[in-house]
Write an enzyme that holds these catalytic residues in place. Structure first.
Site, PDB file in Angstrom:
ATOM      1  N   HIS A   1      -5.570  -3.566   5.509  1.00 37.97           N
ATOM      2  CA  HIS A   1      -5.174  -3.886   4.136  1.00 37.97           C
ATOM      3  C   HIS A   1      -6.350  -4.469   3.350  1.00 37.97           C
ATOM      4  O   HIS A   1      -6.337  -5.635   2.974  1.00 37.97           O
ATOM      5  CB  HIS A   1      -3.969  -4.846   4.129  1.00 37.97           C
ATOM      6  CG  HIS A   1      -3.556  -5.218   2.735  1.00 37.97           C
ATOM      7  ND1 HIS A   1      -2.981  -4.312   1.861  1.00 37.97           N
ATOM      8  CD2 HIS A   1      -3.674  -6.376   2.039  1.00 37.97           C
ATOM      9  CE1 HIS A   1      -2.758  -4.898   0.697  1.00 37.97           C
ATOM     10  NE2 HIS A   1      -3.175  -6.167   0.782  1.00 37.97           N
TER      11      HIS A   1
ATOM     12  N   ASP B   1       0.842  -1.207   0.000  1.00 36.30           N
ATOM     13  CA  ASP B   1       0.000   0.000   0.000  1.00 36.30           C
ATOM     14  C   ASP B   1       0.875   1.255   0.000  1.00 36.30           C
ATOM     15  O   ASP B   1       0.581   2.237  -0.688  1.00 36.30           O
ATOM     16  CB  ASP B   1      -0.926  -0.007   1.229  1.00 36.30           C
ATOM     17  CG  ASP B   1      -1.793  -1.250   1.271  1.00 36.30           C
ATOM     18  OD1 ASP B   1      -2.318  -1.635   0.210  1.00 36.30           O
ATOM     19  OD2 ASP B   1      -1.924  -1.855   2.345  1.00 36.30           O
TER      20      ASP B   1
HETATM   21  N1  LIG Z   1      -0.391  -8.473   1.855  1.00 41.53           N
HETATM   22  C1  LIG Z   1      -0.463  -8.073   0.607  1.00 41.53           C
HETATM   23  O1  LIG Z   1      -0.251  -6.890   0.316  1.00 41.53           O
HETATM   24  C2  LIG Z   1      -0.746  -9.045  -0.491  1.00 41.53           C
HETATM   25  C3  LIG Z   1      -1.190 -10.300  -0.213  1.00 41.53           C
HETATM   26  N2  LIG Z   1      -1.430 -11.213  -1.217  1.00 41.53           N
HETATM   27  C4  LIG Z   1      -1.901 -12.540  -0.822  1.00 41.53           C
HETATM   28  O2  LIG Z   1      -0.809 -13.461  -0.854  1.00 41.53           O
HETATM   29  C5  LIG Z   1      -1.316 -14.801  -1.008  1.00 41.53           C
HETATM   30  C6  LIG Z   1      -0.531 -15.572  -2.056  1.00 41.53           C
HETATM   31  O3  LIG Z   1      -0.693 -15.000  -3.324  1.00 41.53           O
HETATM   32  P1  LIG Z   1       0.007 -15.649  -4.613  1.00 41.53           P
HETATM   33  O4  LIG Z   1       1.431 -15.941  -4.336  1.00 41.53           O
HETATM   34  O5  LIG Z   1      -0.336 -14.802  -5.769  1.00 41.53           O
HETATM   35  O6  LIG Z   1      -0.783 -17.045  -4.707  1.00 41.53           O
HETATM   36  P2  LIG Z   1      -0.318 -18.401  -5.448  1.00 41.53           P
HETATM   37  O7  LIG Z   1      -1.502 -19.273  -5.529  1.00 41.53           O
HETATM   38  O8  LIG Z   1       0.412 -18.075  -6.687  1.00 41.53           O
HETATM   39  O9  LIG Z   1       0.746 -19.009  -4.423  1.00 41.53           O
HETATM   40  C7  LIG Z   1       0.392 -19.483  -3.186  1.00 41.53           C
HETATM   41  C8  LIG Z   1       1.315 -20.621  -2.833  1.00 41.53           C
HETATM   42  O10 LIG Z   1       0.957 -21.070  -1.519  1.00 41.53           O
HETATM   43  C9  LIG Z   1       1.147 -22.469  -1.510  1.00 41.53           C
HETATM   44  N3  LIG Z   1       0.429 -23.070  -0.385  1.00 41.53           N
HETATM   45  C10 LIG Z   1      -0.891 -23.325  -0.239  1.00 41.53           C
HETATM   46  N4  LIG Z   1      -1.138 -23.906   0.934  1.00 41.53           N
HETATM   47  C11 LIG Z   1       0.053 -24.010   1.562  1.00 41.53           C
HETATM   48  C12 LIG Z   1       0.473 -24.529   2.812  1.00 41.53           C
HETATM   49  N5  LIG Z   1      -0.396 -25.060   3.677  1.00 41.53           N
HETATM   50  N6  LIG Z   1       1.780 -24.463   3.125  1.00 41.53           N
HETATM   51  C13 LIG Z   1       2.677 -23.923   2.262  1.00 41.53           C
HETATM   52  N7  LIG Z   1       2.354 -23.434   1.067  1.00 41.53           N
HETATM   53  C14 LIG Z   1       1.054 -23.483   0.726  1.00 41.53           C
HETATM   54  C15 LIG Z   1       0.654 -22.934  -2.872  1.00 41.53           C
HETATM   55  O11 LIG Z   1       1.158 -24.228  -3.189  1.00 41.53           O
HETATM   56  C16 LIG Z   1       1.202 -21.827  -3.761  1.00 41.53           C
HETATM   57  O12 LIG Z   1       2.486 -22.162  -4.279  1.00 41.53           O
HETATM   58  C17 LIG Z   1      -2.803 -14.620  -1.329  1.00 41.53           C
HETATM   59  O13 LIG Z   1      -3.573 -14.855  -0.172  1.00 41.53           O
HETATM   60  C18 LIG Z   1      -2.907 -13.168  -1.746  1.00 41.53           C
HETATM   61  O14 LIG Z   1      -4.189 -12.641  -1.567  1.00 41.53           O
HETATM   62  C19 LIG Z   1      -1.220 -10.883  -2.516  1.00 41.53           C
HETATM   63  C20 LIG Z   1      -0.755  -9.637  -2.852  1.00 41.53           C
HETATM   64  C21 LIG Z   1      -0.540  -8.598  -1.886  1.00 41.53           C
HETATM   65  O1  LIG Z   2      -5.739  -7.384  -4.020  1.00 42.35           O
HETATM   66  C1  LIG Z   2      -5.394  -8.538  -3.695  1.00 42.35           C
HETATM   67  O2  LIG Z   2      -6.155  -9.494  -3.627  1.00 42.35           O
HETATM   68  C2  LIG Z   2      -3.960  -8.745  -3.342  1.00 42.35           C
HETATM   69  C3  LIG Z   2      -3.529  -7.658  -2.446  1.00 42.35           C
HETATM   70  O3  LIG Z   2      -3.725  -7.712  -1.243  1.00 42.35           O
HETATM   71  C4  LIG Z   2      -2.977  -6.460  -3.049  1.00 42.35           C
HETATM   72  O4  LIG Z   2      -2.585  -6.459  -4.224  1.00 42.35           O
HETATM   73  O5  LIG Z   2      -2.935  -5.429  -2.350  1.00 42.35           O
END
Ligand SMILES: NC(=O)C1=CN([C@@H]2O[C@H](COP(=O)(O)OP(=O)(O)OC[C@H]3O[C@@H](n4cnc5c(N)ncnc54)[C@H](O)[C@@H]3O)[C@@H](O)[C@H]2O)C=CC1
Ligand SMILES: O=C([O-])CC(=O)C(=O)O
Length: 351
Positions: free
Chosen positions: A213, A186
């Site tokens: 967030h 953010d």
């Molecule tokens: N805090 C923030 O600003 C942001 C948060 N996110 C969040 O981050 C998370 C991940 O996003 P992506 O990497 O794009 O998803 P993705 O689906 O590409 O990767 C997630 C990974 O987690 C793994 N996974 C699932 N269950 C698991 C477990 N029990 N133990 C270990 N690994 C496990 C999967 O195998 C996969 O490789 C989502 O919840 C998303 O909303 C995304 C962008 C920004």
């Molecule tokens: O928007 C989403 O789902 C992933 C996220 O938290 C971000 O990009 O800020």
């Protein structure tokens, strides 16, 4: 040559958030022998965020051991990242049986494990799947590395951080100074959008982002943005605020079903983990925004500027003076943030 490199390092250092490029430059000047041993574990390392984040942490000279864990695809990612000729020693862990080994001795655990949004979904729509994932990973953290700093990326952060706190409380390991919801993206977005609109150099920009967030709980404080400008009117500030709040959705829609922000999130996650490492190593005056246990408002968790130190949170900083627009934003975000926090706490207490 060396003088100009040092000059660019100094300009990156002064710019605060965003010191990863600075570290890449500094790598040639700081021997790994002069830095403490630091193990960073990434849970969900083979995912969309996990892979580029693993790359960026492998490039960080403060990391001596990099532990990559995922339930699918870890061996390939670990082998790939391990070939990069930087000092961090990389190990991959692929099954739940290996989770303990992945975590043992970790100073920082970064959690991007879980499902991302598709168009039309809110972050809260991820709760049903991600709450369970976060709960089981935090149970393992409490067992294998109870003193580690935890950087929670998995959404909905407004609920997953309270879930983690309850899991740690149940295990008797909770240390509120060591649990962080990563809201750096953010801040990264607010800086980028402000710089473009105010026509100021992006490397010099700072903008605190407070609250939580998700949607309106994300409250950028453009009245405190530096360098200050008179060029932006009320409508510009409203538009910048809305774009920052909807930044995640902008990416989700652009990716059209192929997930949410991964590259910018990996960058933001690397910036925040780097700040935590510097704090652990005793570097003074490391300040980042993060969603932490807080008394800044009446809510038990809140994102604001936090000073990082050898034990994690050294000081949660107050909000400073807010514009009327920001004061209204703060009041309107509280009910949603409160209910997301309570939902996380209830889940962890009942499961
Ligand atoms: N805090 C923030 O600003 C942001 C948060 N996110 C969040 O981050 C998370 C991940 O996003 P992506 O990497 O794009 O998803 P993705 O689906 O590409 O990767 C997630 C990974 O987690 C793994 N996974 C699932 N269950 C698991 C477990 N029990 N133990 C270990 N690994 C496990 C999967 O195998 C996969 O490789 C989502 O919840 C998303 O909303 C995304 C962008 C920004
Ligand atoms: O928007 C989403 O789902 C992933 C996220 O938290 C971000 O990009 O800020």
């Amino acid at each position: 040559m060396r003088t100009s490199l040092l000059r660019s390092m100094e300009s990156v250092r002064r710019s605060g958030s965003g010191s990863v490029p600075g570290q890449l430059l500094r790598r040639s000047f700081v021997s790994s022998a002069s830095t403490p041993q630091r193990k960073v574990a990434i849970l969900g390392a083979a995912g969309g965020i996990g892979q580029p984040l693993s790359l960026l942490m492998k490039l960080n000279p403060l990391v001596t051991h990099l532990s990559l864990y995922d339930i699918a695809g870890t061996p390939g990612v670990a082998a790939d990242v391990s070939h990069i000729n930087t000092p961090a020693e990389v190990k991959g862990f692929a099954t739940e049986e290996q989770l303990g080994q992945a975590l043992e001795g970790a100073d920082i655990v970064i959690i991007p494990a879980g499902v991302p949004r598709k168009p039309g979904m809110t972050r809260d729509d991820l709760f049903n799947i991600n709450a369970g994932i976060v709960k089981s990973l935090c149970t393992a953290i409490a067992k294998y590395c109870p003193h580690a700093i935890v950087n929670m990326i998995s959404n909905p952060v407004n609920s997953t951080v309270p879930i983690a706190s309850e899991v740690f409380k149940k295990a008797g390991t909770y240390d509120e100074k060591k649990l962080f919801g990563v809201t750096t993206l953010d801040v990264v977005r607010a800086k980028t959008f402000y710089a473009a609109k105010a026509k100021v150099p992006v490397a010099e920009v700072n903008v605190p982002v407070v609250g939580g967030h998700a949607g309106i709980t994300i409250l950028p404080l453009f009245s405190q943005a530096t360098p200050a400008t008179n060029a932006l009117g009320d409508e510009d500030i409203k538009a910048l605020t809305k774009r920052t709040q909807d930044g995640g959705t902008e990416v989700v829609e652009a990716k059209a079903g192929k997930g949410s922000a991964t590259l910018s999130m990996a960058y933001a996650g690397a910036v925040f983990a780097d700040a935590c490492l510097k704090g652990l190593n005793g570097v003074p005056d490391i300040v980042e925004c993060s969603f932490v246990q807080s008394t800044v408002t009446e809510l038990p968790f809140f994102a604001s500027k936090v000073r990082l130190g050898k034990n994690g949170v050294e000081e949660v900083l107050g909000l400073g003076s807010l514009s009327e627009f920001e004061k209204a934003g703060l009041e309107s975000l509280k009910p949603e943030l409160k209910s997301s926090i309570e939902k996380g706490i209830k889940f962890a207490q009942e499961n």
